[in-house]
Design an enzyme around this catalytic site. Structure first.
Site: not given
Length: 276
Positions: A190, A194, A233, A237
């Protein structure tokens, strides 16, 4: 140790924290370092703007998003959520109280009695099952609509997640580890998308920043053509990473939400949102 996560992300490296390492992380120091990292990365973006996701990185995209928000496609979902709330109002008020503007900001939180993170969607369904009602289906549908109704009534209030026990700290660290650990066939984390690469393009889409991630959920995505929860979500992902996703409201995703929400403390709630 103080700058472990910040240095790792600055170098573009995803680090899997060991239990010993994770237990030394101070959540507030970690949060402030993340805020400082994004300030250094994008000095012209104000802290509160991170509630607006990837649109903050492009003036054209931001203008298109603002135009969409004038008549947002999630308005019917808010109305449906209000109708569902009113249908079982007595049950919901017994669990959450009568002021719908005060509910969303209380979540997620760490429940000391169960030693588990409690999310808003999890609390909604527990309220229903405790009263003998059928739970809503996870990820979308009525659950997302009720969550959207509560988020809409809490707009402008700030995320304020508390970590004041060892159990809460452990949940934070487990969520943090999931965030920074590479997964799947693509060996992505992640954090790599991000945090380090936020603002860059992944195919035709701009990667959104971790900071402010939880502020605008649930969201209406153009790709979905309906409303979805944060855990929906998360699953998407992980599929994009070619990793096996965890179930919605699993301990892993609840801890990830707890970590992300804490890292966004001080950002205003502006859900539900519209995203591409």
């Amino acid at each position: 140790m103080k700058k472990t996560l910040l240095i790792a992300l600055t170098l573009g490296v995803s680090v899997a924290a060991t239990s010993t390492m994770a237990n030394t992380v101070d959540p507030e120091t970690d949060r402030q370092q993340l805020v400082d990292y994004f300030k250094a990365k994008s000095p012209n973006i104000e802290f509160q703007e991170y509630a607006n996701g990837a649109y903050i990185y492009s003036a054209d995209k931001y203008a298109q998003w603002e135009a969409a928000e004038e008549f947002p496609p999630y308005l019917d979902a808010i109305d449906a959520g209000e109708a569902a709330w009113n249908k079982d109002q007595a049950v919901f008020e017994k669990c959450f109280g009568s002021d719908v503007s005060k509910i969303r900001p209380q979540y997620p939180y760490f429940d000391e009695s169960t030693q588990q993170v409690v999310t808003l969607e999890g609390a909604i369904n527990k309220c229903r099952t405790d009263a003998g009602l059928k739970p809503y289906k996870w990820k979308k549908g009525t659950l997302a609509q009720v969550s959207a109704f509560l988020a809409y009534n809490s707009r402008g209030q700030k995320i304020d997640v508390k970590i004041d026990s060892e159990g809460a700290k452990q949940a934070f660290n487990e969520g943090r580890e999931l965030y920074i650990t590479p997964r799947g066939q693509l060996n992505l984390s992640c954090a790599k998308c991000h945090t380090y690469n936020s603002g860059r393009m992944a195919r035709a889409n701009t990667l959104s920043p971790n900071l402010g991630h939880t502020s605008h959920f649930p969201v209406f995505r153009a790709k979905w053509q309906n409303l979805g929860t944060l855990h929906r979500r998360y699953g998407g992902c992980h599929k994009n990473m070619r990793a096996t996703p965890f179930k919605a409201q699993s301990k892993e995703y609840r801890n990830l939400e707890f970590f992300q929400a804490y890292m966004s403390n001080g950002i205003e709630i502006n859900g539900p949102g519209y995203r591409e």
